[in-house]
Design a protein around this motif. Structure first.
Motif, PDB file in Angstrom:
ATOM      1  N   SER A 137       0.861  -1.174   0.000  1.00  0.00           N
ATOM      2  CA  SER A 137       0.000   0.000   0.000  1.00  0.00           C
ATOM      3  C   SER A 137       0.900   1.227   0.000  1.00  0.00           C
ATOM      4  O   SER A 137       1.581   1.503   0.990  1.00  0.00           O
ATOM      5  CB  SER A 137      -0.918   0.017   1.224  1.00  0.00           C
ATOM      6  OG  SER A 137      -1.786   1.136   1.171  1.00  0.00           O
ATOM      7  N   VAL A 139       1.449   5.152  -0.007  1.00  0.00           N
ATOM      8  CA  VAL A 139       0.762   6.394   0.385  1.00  0.00           C
ATOM      9  C   VAL A 139       1.519   7.567  -0.215  1.00  0.00           C
ATOM     10  O   VAL A 139       2.738   7.697  -0.036  1.00  0.00           O
ATOM     11  CB  VAL A 139       0.671   6.529   1.914  1.00  0.00           C
ATOM     12  CG1 VAL A 139       0.013   7.855   2.289  1.00  0.00           C
ATOM     13  CG2 VAL A 139      -0.115   5.364   2.511  1.00  0.00           C
ATOM     14  N   ARG A 151      -4.587   5.319   7.129  1.00  0.00           N
ATOM     15  CA  ARG A 151      -4.248   4.252   6.189  1.00  0.00           C
ATOM     16  C   ARG A 151      -3.467   3.137   6.885  1.00  0.00           C
ATOM     17  O   ARG A 151      -3.638   1.962   6.559  1.00  0.00           O
ATOM     18  CB  ARG A 151      -3.471   4.852   5.010  1.00  0.00           C
ATOM     19  CG  ARG A 151      -4.366   5.663   4.075  1.00  0.00           C
ATOM     20  CD  ARG A 151      -3.624   6.795   3.371  1.00  0.00           C
ATOM     21  NE  ARG A 151      -4.450   7.464   2.376  1.00  0.00           N
ATOM     22  CZ  ARG A 151      -5.386   8.363   2.642  1.00  0.00           C
ATOM     23  NH1 ARG A 151      -5.614   8.712   3.906  1.00  0.00           N
ATOM     24  NH2 ARG A 151      -6.090   8.920   1.674  1.00  0.00           N
ATOM     25  N   TYR A 240      -5.385   3.743  -1.417  1.00  0.00           N
ATOM     26  CA  TYR A 240      -6.468   4.494  -0.779  1.00  0.00           C
ATOM     27  C   TYR A 240      -6.877   5.700  -1.618  1.00  0.00           C
ATOM     28  O   TYR A 240      -6.036   6.391  -2.180  1.00  0.00           O
ATOM     29  CB  TYR A 240      -6.048   4.936   0.625  1.00  0.00           C
ATOM     30  CG  TYR A 240      -6.021   3.765   1.571  1.00  0.00           C
ATOM     31  CD1 TYR A 240      -7.173   3.352   2.224  1.00  0.00           C
ATOM     32  CD2 TYR A 240      -4.855   3.024   1.766  1.00  0.00           C
ATOM     33  CE1 TYR A 240      -7.165   2.246   3.069  1.00  0.00           C
ATOM     34  CE2 TYR A 240      -4.835   1.916   2.596  1.00  0.00           C
ATOM     35  CZ  TYR A 240      -5.997   1.536   3.248  1.00  0.00           C
ATOM     36  OH  TYR A 240      -5.992   0.433   4.064  1.00  0.00           O
ATOM     37  N   GLY A 250      -9.969   1.834   0.809  1.00  0.00           N
ATOM     38  CA  GLY A 250      -8.837   1.050   0.348  1.00  0.00           C
ATOM     39  C   GLY A 250      -9.219   0.233  -0.871  1.00  0.00           C
ATOM     40  O   GLY A 250      -9.783  -0.858  -0.757  1.00  0.00           O
TER      41      GLY A 250
END
Length: 629
Positions: A137, A139, A151, A240, A250
């Motif tokens: 993930s 960011v 997140r 996200y 998400g």
């Protein structure tokens, strides 16, 4: 257009045969048993039972023919460095990063969160996650501690990988302090933080938690980490995106469908082939960076340019210099970047040899006709507008020169891309609309390969958010207005919800409102997106004070606005900071208490606010007008 229409028709009416053919573009360690499982609408599973791996398809598969060919070209005009990695060197770095993660206990299905700028180590870490079956993930570095903490709590990563800092327009942007503050806000912070120290900003490592990337990397020199083969529907990453509730969504991507969609798009949408060089100016924190900096070009056997810098530094010809220097065949950028270049000397467009460049693709926000025409005439190259979302993973609307060369029209992203059964539907009845009728851009499920499979950890929110807003039928809503002209060209006309698009960054106005409202002096506020010539939209805040006397003088109002701006930037990052905060005595609302945001936007843009029969206090809208003066 007949070939394009026929190609699209087959993709949605003979799905099994069409997508079985496209699936041949990637390596399957275990063949899939069926092309599509749509037994539980609106959830779609593609290439069921097949096992594959994104990293293998992006790196390993090309080693026999491209080991010594460029794969990742890193250019930073921020720190004045360049480095070209061959496919073999990418393989070595990815294996080392995978070994680091493995030794930290990361395995199949575990999450790894990246908070990194445009550096090669970010790409290596993404691919390393894919290699071992972990879910990454990323960011975006423009987000600050509150966003980041949300997140982290939602993804629950086992490890976070970050840098000391990034750089933007020559200014160092510290990342590590923002991460430290976010972790202090988290309910369940991870045990390990790996820090890639660029030497840009000093920081204090947290004993027992923070680990040095370079030290860990050196210990894994020559490591070989076997590929973890994933069933096609297993998640590859979470990305996200802003929502209207203030809580980010998400977006969960699968593995096999994503690989097939991107592999096909490199030929059909971008008219490319293995050995080409692809340059996408996005950021890896956005979906465009995932799909067309990292996975798409590498899976397609192309070299990819990773650029840390702006379009005007050291001058407005930097993008074209890089096209010439590295023989770029396809450039993918954003309308905002072109609007920035319009302020530069137009002679810079002719300064470099662009003979290798076939076309320029623009996406991320609506592309206005004058901007498209200016860049097209300046470069003498085709300009292809395309429309898509974080959720779709790849373009929904675009010209498809790899299928058929069809004339494009300025201001239009052309036609639905194969696989997307796109319609213009009535917001009130749900019926399909005819030519030149404004409606909601919707997609009849199943969503094609490469599109989101669900919202991470929240199937119910996936259904409720995307498939229930159109009455009478279960279709995916893009929450964008659109229309189709008599010739079949599509046009996007703006959002139907409270998400705005600022220079390609999607921001939820609710998130910004919550941040403004957290200031002790604010009673309530409304944040809207207002048209802007450069950025497409900007956020504008209108706030009601608990003590109006605090903003009675120009000096007091200016100081209060600056304080609130700093608060928003501290909580959400500079990307979410409103263009202005105006102080008013009341917000225009309906008698039931709903803020009339569309009327506020109309006033801000100098348009007629329309029917105001439901407004509770007509003077509230007058206060908005006065505040703008």
């Amino acid at each position: 257009m007949q070939k394009t229409r026929d190609f699209h028709y087959r993709s949605v009416h003979d799905r099994d045969a069409f997508w079985r053919e496209q699936a041949g573009r990637v390596h399957w360690e275990t063949p899939f048993e069926s092309v599509l499982d749509f037994s539980r609408p609106p959830f779609a599973k593609w290439f069921v039972g097949g096992q594959t791996n994104l990293c293998y398809n992006a790196v390993d598969r090309w080693l026999p023919t491209q080991a010594d060919k460029p794969a990742l070209i890193w250019v930073s005009t921020e720190v004045e460095r360049e480095r070209v990695y061959t496919r073999q060197e990418v393989y070595e770095e990815v294996n080392a990063a995978a070994a680091v993660l493995r030794d930290l206990g990361v395995g199949r299905g575990d999450r790894v969160l990246l908070y990194m700028p445009m550096v090669p180590e970010a790409v290596f870490t993404m691919l390393a996650c894919a290699r071992i079956g972990a879910v990454h993930s990323v960011v975006f570095g423009g987000f600050a501690s509150v966003n980041l903490a949300q997140r982290i709590d939602d993804a629950a990563p086992k490890v976070i990988v970050c840098t000391d800092a990034g750089s933007r327009a020559g200014k160092v942007v510290p990342y590590k302090p923002l991460l430290d503050r976010a972790l202090a806000l988290c309910k369940t912070p991870p045990a390990s933080v790996v820090v890639f120290d660029r030497g840009l900003a000093p920081f204090e490592p947290v004993a027992g938690r923070d680990l040095d990337y370079a030290t860990l990397r050196a210990a894994q020199r020559g490591a070989r980490v076997p590929v973890t083969w994933l069933e096609s529907s297993e998640p590859s990453y979470i990305l996200y995106t802003s929502g209207t509730t203030g809580k980010p969504k998400g977006v969960q991507r699968d593995t096999g469908g994503y690989a097939v969609a991107l592999a096909s798009s490199m030929e059909y949408l971008f008219n490319g082939k293995a050995g080409d060089t692809f340059f996408c100016t996005s950021d890896i924190g956005w979906v465009v960076g995932h799909s067309y900096i990292v996975y798409g070009p590498l899976i397609g056997g192309q070299a990819t340019v990773l650029y840390e810098g702006t379009p005007v530094r050291p001058d407005g010809a930097i993008l074209w210099k890089l096209v010439e220097q590295f023989g770029v065949n396809t450039l993918f950028s954003a309308p905002t970047a072109v609007r920035v270049l319009k302020r530069q000397d137009p002679a810079l467009l002719k300064k470099h040899d662009l003979s290798t460049l076939r076309a320029v693709y623009l996406a991320g926000e609506p592309l206005d006709e004058p901007t498209a025409q200016w860049i097209s005439e300046g470069l003498g190259k085709p300009i292809i507008d395309n429309y898509w979302q974080t959720e779709s993973g790849w373009p929904i609307l675009s010209a498809q020169p790899g299928v058929e060369h069809v004339p494009t029209r300025f201001g239009s992203p052309s036609f639905p891309v194969y696989g997307f059964d796109a319609r213009i539907v009535s917001e009130s009845s749900g019926e399909d609309l005819g030519p030149d009728q404004k409606g909601v851009v919707a997609i009849v499920p199943p969503l094609p390969p490469g599109a989101m499979s669900t919202i991470w950890g929240d199937d119910e929110r996936f259904v409720q958010t995307y498939f229930t807003s159109i009455p009478g039928r279960q279709v995916y809503s893009t929450f964008d207005w659109g229309l189709v002209d008599a010739d079949g060209y599509w046009f996007i006309l703006g959002r139907t919800d409270d998400v705005i698009n600022v220079a390609g960054h999607r921001l939820g106005t609710r998130e910004i409102e919550e941040s403004v409202n957290s200031h002790s002096g604010i009673a309530e506020c409304a944040v809207v997106g207002v048209a802007d010539a450069l950025k497409g939209q900007v956020a504008m805040a209108f706030a009601v004070l608990k003590n109006p006397a605090a903003a009675e003088t120009p000096e007091g109002a200016k100081q209060l606005e600056a304080d609130i701006m700093r608060l928003v930037e501290d909580q959400l990052g500079a990307v979410a900071r409103p263009a202005r905060i105006r102080f008013v005595g009341a917000l225009p609302k309906t008698r039931s208490g709903k803020v009339l945001r569309r009327a506020i936007v109309a006033v801000c843009e100098g348009r007629d606010p329309g029917d105001l029969t439901t407004i509770e206090d007509p003077t509230a809208l007058e206060q908005i007008k006065e505040s703008l003066q």
